[in-house]
Design a protein around this motif. Structure first.
Motif, mmCIF file in Angstrom:
data_model
loop_
_atom_site.group_PDB
_atom_site.id
_atom_site.type_symbol
_atom_site.label_atom_id
_atom_site.label_comp_id
_atom_site.label_asym_id
_atom_site.label_seq_id
_atom_site.Cartn_x
_atom_site.Cartn_y
_atom_site.Cartn_z
ATOM 1 N N LEU A 1 -52.333 55.127 72.806
ATOM 2 C CA LEU A 1 -52.770 56.509 73.014
ATOM 3 C C LEU A 1 -52.263 57.431 71.905
ATOM 4 O O LEU A 1 -53.003 58.293 71.403
ATOM 5 C CB LEU A 1 -52.288 57.009 74.378
ATOM 6 N N LEU A 2 -51.008 57.252 71.505
ATOM 7 C CA LEU A 2 -50.443 58.098 70.444
ATOM 8 C C LEU A 2 -51.072 57.801 69.092
ATOM 9 O O LEU A 2 -51.282 58.713 68.286
ATOM 10 C CB LEU A 2 -48.929 57.916 70.390
ATOM 11 N N LEU A 3 -51.373 56.539 68.818
ATOM 12 C CA LEU A 3 -52.042 56.200 67.560
ATOM 13 C C LEU A 3 -53.441 56.815 67.504
ATOM 14 O O LEU A 3 -53.872 57.334 66.462
ATOM 15 C CB LEU A 3 -52.127 54.682 67.406
ATOM 16 N N ILE A 4 -54.146 56.786 68.632
ATOM 17 C CA ILE A 4 -55.482 57.391 68.683
ATOM 18 C C ILE A 4 -55.381 58.900 68.512
ATOM 19 O O ILE A 4 -56.126 59.511 67.738
ATOM 20 C CB ILE A 4 -56.179 57.044 70.013
ATOM 21 N N GLN A 5 -54.438 59.521 69.237
ATOM 22 C CA GLN A 5 -54.278 60.974 69.176
ATOM 23 C C GLN A 5 -53.940 61.447 67.768
ATOM 24 O O GLN A 5 -54.416 62.494 67.309
ATOM 25 C CB GLN A 5 -53.186 61.398 70.167
ATOM 26 N N ALA A 6 -53.125 60.654 67.054
ATOM 27 C CA ALA A 6 -52.710 61.029 65.697
ATOM 28 C C ALA A 6 -53.681 60.540 64.626
ATOM 29 O O ALA A 6 -53.496 60.820 63.449
ATOM 30 C CB ALA A 6 -51.317 60.468 65.414
ATOM 31 N N GLY A 7 -54.725 59.829 65.042
ATOM 32 C CA GLY A 7 -55.677 59.300 64.076
ATOM 33 C C GLY A 7 -55.068 58.265 63.150
ATOM 34 O O GLY A 7 -55.407 58.193 61.959
ATOM 35 N N LYS A 8 -54.172 57.424 63.703
ATOM 36 C CA LYS A 8 -53.448 56.472 62.863
ATOM 37 C C LYS A 8 -53.703 55.012 63.232
ATOM 38 O O LYS A 8 -52.896 54.138 62.915
ATOM 39 C CB LYS A 8 -51.937 56.751 62.947
ATOM 40 N N LEU A 9 -54.822 54.753 63.881
ATOM 41 C CA LEU A 9 -55.134 53.367 64.211
ATOM 42 C C LEU A 9 -55.242 52.495 62.955
ATOM 43 O O LEU A 9 -54.982 51.285 63.000
ATOM 44 C CB LEU A 9 -56.428 53.281 65.007
ATOM 45 N N HIS A 10 -55.592 53.118 61.831
ATOM 46 C CA HIS A 10 -55.718 52.362 60.587
ATOM 47 C C HIS A 10 -54.390 51.781 60.119
ATOM 48 O O HIS A 10 -54.359 50.824 59.333
ATOM 49 C CB HIS A 10 -56.291 53.262 59.486
ATOM 50 N N THR A 11 -53.267 52.337 60.613
ATOM 51 C CA THR A 11 -51.959 51.811 60.194
ATOM 52 C C THR A 11 -51.721 50.391 60.712
ATOM 53 O O THR A 11 -50.840 49.690 60.211
ATOM 54 C CB THR A 11 -50.818 52.727 60.679
ATOM 55 N N LEU A 12 -52.507 49.978 61.702
ATOM 56 C CA LEU A 12 -52.361 48.633 62.242
ATOM 57 C C LEU A 12 -52.926 47.570 61.297
ATOM 58 O O LEU A 12 -52.785 46.375 61.544
ATOM 59 C CB LEU A 12 -53.048 48.522 63.603
ATOM 60 N N LYS A 13 -53.547 48.009 60.200
ATOM 61 C CA LYS A 13 -54.033 47.070 59.191
ATOM 62 C C LYS A 13 -52.922 46.632 58.243
ATOM 63 O O LYS A 13 -53.125 45.728 57.436
ATOM 64 C CB LYS A 13 -55.174 47.699 58.392
ATOM 65 N N SER A 14 -51.780 47.271 58.341
ATOM 66 C CA SER A 14 -50.676 46.994 57.420
ATOM 67 C C SER A 14 -50.045 45.631 57.698
ATOM 68 O O SER A 14 -49.678 45.323 58.840
ATOM 69 C CB SER A 14 -49.608 48.086 57.550
ATOM 70 N N GLY A 15 -49.896 44.823 56.661
ATOM 71 C CA GLY A 15 -49.225 43.533 56.804
ATOM 72 C C GLY A 15 -47.775 43.685 57.182
ATOM 73 O O GLY A 15 -47.234 42.896 57.972
ATOM 74 N N ASN A 16 -47.103 44.721 56.617
ATOM 75 C CA ASN A 16 -45.699 44.963 56.951
ATOM 76 C C ASN A 16 -45.521 45.269 58.433
ATOM 77 O O ASN A 16 -44.553 44.838 59.061
ATOM 78 C CB ASN A 16 -45.140 46.127 56.120
ATOM 79 N N THR A 17 -46.463 46.035 58.984
ATOM 80 C CA THR A 17 -46.396 46.378 60.408
ATOM 81 C C THR A 17 -46.362 45.115 61.262
ATOM 82 O O THR A 17 -45.539 44.982 62.180
ATOM 83 C CB THR A 17 -47.599 47.248 60.812
ATOM 84 N N TRP A 18 -47.223 44.176 60.966
ATOM 85 C CA TRP A 18 -47.310 42.977 61.790
ATOM 86 C C TRP A 18 -46.215 41.976 61.472
ATOM 87 O O TRP A 18 -45.777 41.235 62.371
ATOM 88 C CB TRP A 18 -48.696 42.354 61.664
ATOM 89 N N PHE A 19 -45.744 41.948 60.227
ATOM 90 C CA PHE A 19 -44.606 41.074 59.923
ATOM 91 C C PHE A 19 -43.371 41.529 60.695
ATOM 92 O O PHE A 19 -42.684 40.733 61.342
ATOM 93 C CB PHE A 19 -44.305 41.078 58.425
ATOM 94 N N ILE A 20 -43.098 42.840 60.628
ATOM 95 C CA ILE A 20 -41.951 43.388 61.350
ATOM 96 C C ILE A 20 -42.151 43.255 62.851
ATOM 97 O O ILE A 20 -41.231 42.897 63.597
ATOM 98 C CB ILE A 20 -41.721 44.864 60.951
ATOM 99 N N GLY A 21 -43.379 43.532 63.313
ATOM 100 C CA GLY A 21 -43.669 43.427 64.737
ATOM 101 C C GLY A 21 -43.467 42.016 65.258
ATOM 102 O O GLY A 21 -42.864 41.814 66.320
ATOM 103 N N CYS A 22 -43.953 41.028 64.510
ATOM 104 C CA CYS A 22 -43.783 39.632 64.934
ATOM 105 C C CYS A 22 -42.313 39.227 64.923
ATOM 106 O O CYS A 22 -41.849 38.524 65.828
ATOM 107 C CB CYS A 22 -44.579 38.710 64.018
#
Length: 320
Positions: free
Chosen positions: A71-92
């Motif tokens: 919900l916060l990603l949608i509200q801030a218009g930041k869903l595109h940040t989920l395309k980041s490889g770093n995001t998913w490396f750190i998340g995993c």
């Protein structure tokens, strides 16, 4: 803004809603977020008492974190940040650490697993050395040793070094390694959105928890993978979502946001506020034992953290 120097995280803008410099705000966020994480046992215990046990309880609480993140990603218009490889490396890496940690706690000796996980400052120090060429000073080693002595006392002391002796212990140790690598990689990643990382952590932890539970559901590991049988799904789901949104979401967000701004070894030491809060809250809420040795251990951990932060900020203040 991407900062590739060893002093990554020092050029962040300070937030207006917290006192202190950006570094100090990061330290506060990690400490407070980790302290809130020390309450994770409360929903797990609540769910366990109502028929949702082991990895299914972890999965439910983690899944609940996906909702506010989305919900916060949608509200801030930041869903595109989920395309980041770093995001998913750190998340995993963080999601794996969370699942390994809880597997270890469930199947092995809790005190030994906690101690092995909180060898965390060792792994962050080594990772920071490898990734950013940060110096490993005698003072750093003494502070880590002091914190680990405090942890050992907080967990009750004893006359044996808690070395890994079974698969659960190794899960605890590997969880610390994975979380430590995450803290080192996060540091200075100002082009990675913290809320996106919370989403990635929650998603990967949920998938891993469910996957492992399904693999073990027909095995002897009933403590990990017993099929949930709650009397009221509405109650357990509602409780999980409420606790995740009010406590776990700000906890994980604070740890990630803060870890971007402080050195990984410092973040690792600050993470020890979790075990202090977990110990104190269990003592206050369910009457677990808390003796003088444990209180001395908690004090030693706090002293080690304060010394480390003071040395770091003093060094920064002397830079031109």
């Amino acid at each position: 803004m991407t900062n590739n120097s060893p002093e990554r995280g020092e050029t962040y803008r300070r937030a207006n809603w917290l006192p202190g410099s950006a570094n100090q705000q990061g330290a506060i966020a990690v400490a407070m977020g980790s302290a809130l994480w020390g309450l994770f046992w409360i929903p797990l215990r609540f769910l366990d008492d109502r028929g949702v046990t082991g990895l299914w309880a972890v999965a439910l609480v983690m899944f609940a974190l996906i909702i506010p993140s989305t919900l916060l990603l949608i509200q801030a218009g930041k869903l595109h940040t989920l395309k980041s490889g770093n995001t998913w490396f750190i998340g995993c890496s963080m999601g794996l650490a969370a699942v390994l940690y809880f597997v270890g706690v469930i199947v092995s000796d809790v005190i030994r697993v906690i101690f092995l996980f909180y060898l965390l400052p060792i792994w962050t120090t080594l990772a920071a050395r490898i990734l950013y060429k940060e110096l490993i000073t005698p003072a750093r080693l003494l502070i880590i040793a002091l914190a680990l002595i405090g942890l050992w006392l907080l967990l009750g002391g004893g006359n044996r070094i808690p070395l890994p002796s079974n698969i659960g212990d190794w899960c605890g140790l590997l969880a610390g390694v994975s979380w430590g690598i995450s803290l080192a990689v996060i540091h200075g990643k100002d082009n990675v959105d913290p809320i996106g990382m919370v989403f990635a952590v929650a998603t990967t932890a949920t998938v891993m928890s469910v996957g492992v539970a399904m693999l073990l559901v027909n095995t002897a590991h009933t403590e990990l993978a017993s099929v949930p049988q709650p009397a009221s799904w509405m109650l357990v789901v509602g409780a999980a979502f409420l606790f995740s949104i009010i406590v776990m979401f700000p906890s994980l967000l604070g740890q990630i946001w803060g870890a971007q701004r402080v050195a990984a070894p410092t973040a690792a030491l600050l993470t020890m506020t979790e075990i202090i809060v977990a110990t104190l809250s269990a003592y206050l809420l369910i009457g677990t034992e808390l003796n003088q040795i444990s209180m001395i251990g908690a004090l030693i951990i706090l002293i080690a953290v304060v010394i480390d932060i003071a040395m770091k900020f003093r060094a920064n203040s002397h830079k031109p």
